[in-house]
Enzyme design. Structure first.
Site, mmCIF file in Angstrom:
data_model
loop_
_atom_site.group_PDB
_atom_site.id
_atom_site.type_symbol
_atom_site.label_atom_id
_atom_site.label_comp_id
_atom_site.label_asym_id
_atom_site.label_seq_id
_atom_site.Cartn_x
_atom_site.Cartn_y
_atom_site.Cartn_z
ATOM 1 N N GLU A 181 -6.258 4.607 -6.596
ATOM 2 C CA GLU A 181 -5.538 3.528 -7.287
ATOM 3 C C GLU A 181 -6.466 2.502 -7.902
ATOM 4 O O GLU A 181 -6.247 2.041 -9.020
ATOM 5 C CB GLU A 181 -4.548 2.823 -6.338
ATOM 6 C CG GLU A 181 -3.221 3.542 -6.176
ATOM 7 C CD GLU A 181 -3.293 4.724 -5.229
ATOM 8 O OE1 GLU A 181 -4.344 4.898 -4.578
ATOM 9 O OE2 GLU A 181 -2.294 5.474 -5.130
ATOM 10 N N HIS B 152 4.980 2.134 4.057
ATOM 11 C CA HIS B 152 5.592 2.507 2.774
ATOM 12 C C HIS B 152 6.837 1.671 2.474
ATOM 13 O O HIS B 152 7.695 2.103 1.712
ATOM 14 C CB HIS B 152 5.962 3.996 2.760
ATOM 15 C CG HIS B 152 4.789 4.911 2.672
ATOM 16 N ND1 HIS B 152 3.888 5.055 3.694
ATOM 17 C CD2 HIS B 152 4.355 5.725 1.685
ATOM 18 C CE1 HIS B 152 2.958 5.928 3.339
ATOM 19 N NE2 HIS B 152 3.213 6.346 2.118
#
Lengths: 325, 318
Positions: free
Chosen positions: A60, A129
């Protein structure tokens, strides 16, 4: 008007802008061959090819930084985070590079980039998450933050964001990608900084964004049984923020409940409560309430998860409180 | 050695050194705030590398020890001093400071303060150049302290994967702040990191401007003609502390003096002198001195930004 899912609205917004401008590029994990982890880029690789729809390795920071470099030299990248949970790996690039480039260069650099992906929790994805991070990005000068709730808003705002010259964090939701709504066949754009009244009412203002707008609408429906006529304000963009729309509503209803998935401390909802009490103090009949997720990393078990989220019940209780019922 | 080149690089390196010496003086006079990381000793790296590229189509990006790269790209002395002094006429309008010099018109893209974070950014710039078939190359300067952090690896691996026209130059001055190289890496030649991505690798003597130029030119050619990325380890040395706040207790005076005997500027000065160009040396020195003193005076007299403009440049305004 066509009735389409949010994932299709996102795909159509990207495709339309890519057809119009070859500087628009989509990159991220799974955006190409897999059609997007949540199928928001279905067919785009085939239409635009691998140089414009770029499957990245899992890195990322690397691909967010790469997108920023593209933007410095005139491209308009859309960087997809599979979910904003993983944007933490890239948060230095977003906050320290993208958001600050223009100021640090004395206005020489421009960083037209959209970081988009699912924000907030889905169902039972557990603590790592299930984060709601809008406030990190809203806090940072130099970034705009957008979190729409319907297919119509999603498409019109994403198209605007792709054409905007500022770095923007664009929040979607895993739980609403399949949500359907009407979208015009003709092209349209929704300006940043303009909220929307999703339901008019006169007794209390419910403010929210992203998927919790739908929770607010359910709450408003339930409140009708109590003869409470709630107004639902969807702020749509956190930054720039349509304060006028919020203040007009609160000055009309004199009561306000903010509904958010964030935890309360230092959150965007608590900021809203602060500016409303500061700027609408004389109009308020009760302190502003903020309904948030409980102060705990998200537990896995569904009974616990549901309890941690803002629920219809907790929202109703907050409304009763500001109505002194 | 081509005598015209010798004169040119001698002047360019001297210009950087004199700028930095004056900056140090301004700092001790408390006219400059914040951090000040001086480039003194490493001038041959910036000048040699920039000599190998074509700034009409190529781009340069570097870390926070950035004055040398900015000046080597042709950055204005006055705008540089003005930036250090926080003036509106600075190369970042007084918004960036010492670590954030920019001149986009010269294709110098900063001036970045988070170690290693600009490597993926450089890769993205290279992607844009390749996407537009511009034939351009990006030169990215990093320090030896940057080769252990994640973004360095992520940026390099993406550049290798997609064949990006990128040359990453490690200015290996043997110290990450005050921590010696042997405590941060198991090898002295950091270009070995290239093997895993993989990208091409090379090394150069950073005390020799011609050696740097030659190695970078080869890498630029690989990037331009074959879209091949290169990682170069350039051994160099900074004579001053990491920043002005650094008393340098981690290394000896003898070590610094030994390195100085190999000084990149003195070497060319001796060469010019031995070849009968003594008058040219004086000419160049006085030309540089005039530019430095004039730029400094102008910068000192330049206006500060109006405080009403403090929030300007946060966003792109329509």
């Amino acid at each position: 008007m066509a009735v389409i899912q949010i994932r299709e609205a996102i795909r159509d917004a990207i495709a339309e802008e890519m057809r119009k401008d070859d500087s628009v590029i989509l990159l991220g994990e799974e955006v190409g061959e897999y059609d997007g982890a949540y199928k928001c880029s279905r067919g785009l690789l085939k239409e635009f090819g691998p140089h414009r729809v770029i499957d990245t390795p899992i890195c990322e920071n690397g691909f967010a930084g790469l997108g920023i470099g593209m933007a410095f030299l005139g491209l308009r990248p859309i960087v997809e985070f599979m979910t904003f949970n993983f944007s933490l790996i890239a948060i230095d690039q977003i906050i320290n590079t993208a958001a600050k480039a223009r100021l640090m260069s004395g206005g020489q650099l421009k960083c037209p980039i959209v970081f988009r992906g699912a924000g907030g929790a889905a169902k039972q994805l557990a603590a790592q998450h299930s984060n709601s991070f809008e406030h990190f990005y809203s806090y940072t000068p130099g970034l705009f933050v957008v979190a729409p709730s319907t297919p119509y808003d999603m498409k019109g705002l994403l198209k605007t964001c792709i054409r905007d010259d500022n770095p923007i964090c664009f929040f979607e939701s895993e739980l609403t990608y399949s949500l359907k709504g009407e979208v015009p066949e003709t092209e349209y754009y929704i300006p940043l900084g303009v909220g929307d009244i999703k339901k008019e009412g006169k007794d209390v203002t419910l403010i929210s964004w992203s998927k919790n707008v739908h929770l607010a609408l359910r709450v408003a429906e339930e409140l009708q049984k109590d003869n409470i006529d709630a107004e639902v304000v969807d702020i749509r963009t956190l930054k720039p923020l349509d304060t006028q729309l919020i203040y007009d509503s609160v000055r009309k209803t004199n009561r306000c409940v903010v509904i958010q998935e964030q935890h309360e401390i230092a959150s965007f909802g608590s900021y809203l409560a602060f500016i409303i009490q500061r700027d609408c103090f004389d109009y308020l009949d009760a302190p502003v309430e903020v309904v948030s997720s409980l102060e705990v990393p998200m537990p896995y078990s569904f009974v616990l998860e549901e309890y941690v989220f803002p629920s219809v019940e907790r929202c109703k209780e907050a409304v009763y409180k500001v109505c002194y019922l | 050695m081509n005598i015209e080149e010798v004169k040119k690089y001698y002047g360019e390196m001297l210009r950087i050194r004199r700028f930095e010496e004056e900056a140090a003086r301004l700092y001790t006079e408390r006219k400059i705030g914040g951090f000040l990381h001086l480039y003194i000793g490493q001038e041959a790296v910036a000048v040699g590398a920039v000599a190998a590229i074509d700034l009409k189509k190529d781009y340069v990006i570097s870390a926070y020890r950035c004055h040398g790269h900015y000046l080597a790209c042709g950055g204005s002395v006055r705008a540089g001093f003005a930036e250090l002094l926080g003036k509106e006429t600075g190369c970042a309008k007084g918004r960036g400071g010492s670590m954030h010099f920019y001149d986009v018109n010269l294709h110098y893209y900063g001036g970045w303060g988070i170690v290693g974070a600009h490597v993926p950014v450089a890769a993205g710039m290279a992607y844009a150049l390749k996407y537009r078939n511009s034939g351009g190359v990006v030169i990215c300067f990093i320090g030896d302290g940057a080769v252990n952090i994640g973004p360095f690896f992520e940026g390099m691996s993406l550049a290798a994967l997609w064949g990006l026209p990128l040359v990453v130059i490690i200015e290996n001055n043997y110290y990450a702040m005050g921590t010696p190289l042997h405590k941060t890496a198991p090898v002295e030649d950091l270009s070995i990191r290239a093997l895993g991505f993989p990208v091409a690798r090379d090394t150069a003597d950073g005390f020799d401007v011609f050696a740097v130029k030659e190695v970078v030119a080869r890498a630029v050619e690989r990037a331009r003609s074959k879209n091949q990325t290169t990682l170069i380890d350039v051994k160099c040395y900074r004579y001053r502390g990491h920043s002005m706040a650094d008393p340098g207790t981690y290394r000896t005076k003898e070590e610094i003096e030994e390195k100085k005997r190999n000084d990149c500027i003195l070497k060319l000065e001796r060469y010019l002198d031995m070849n009968g160009y003594g008058d040219v040396i004086e000419e160049i020195k006085s030309k540089i001195e005039n530019e430095i003193q004039q730029g400094l005076q102008e910068a000192l007299n330049d206006p500060f930004p109006a405080v009403e403009t403090a929030e300007k440049f946060a966003y792109v305004e329509d």
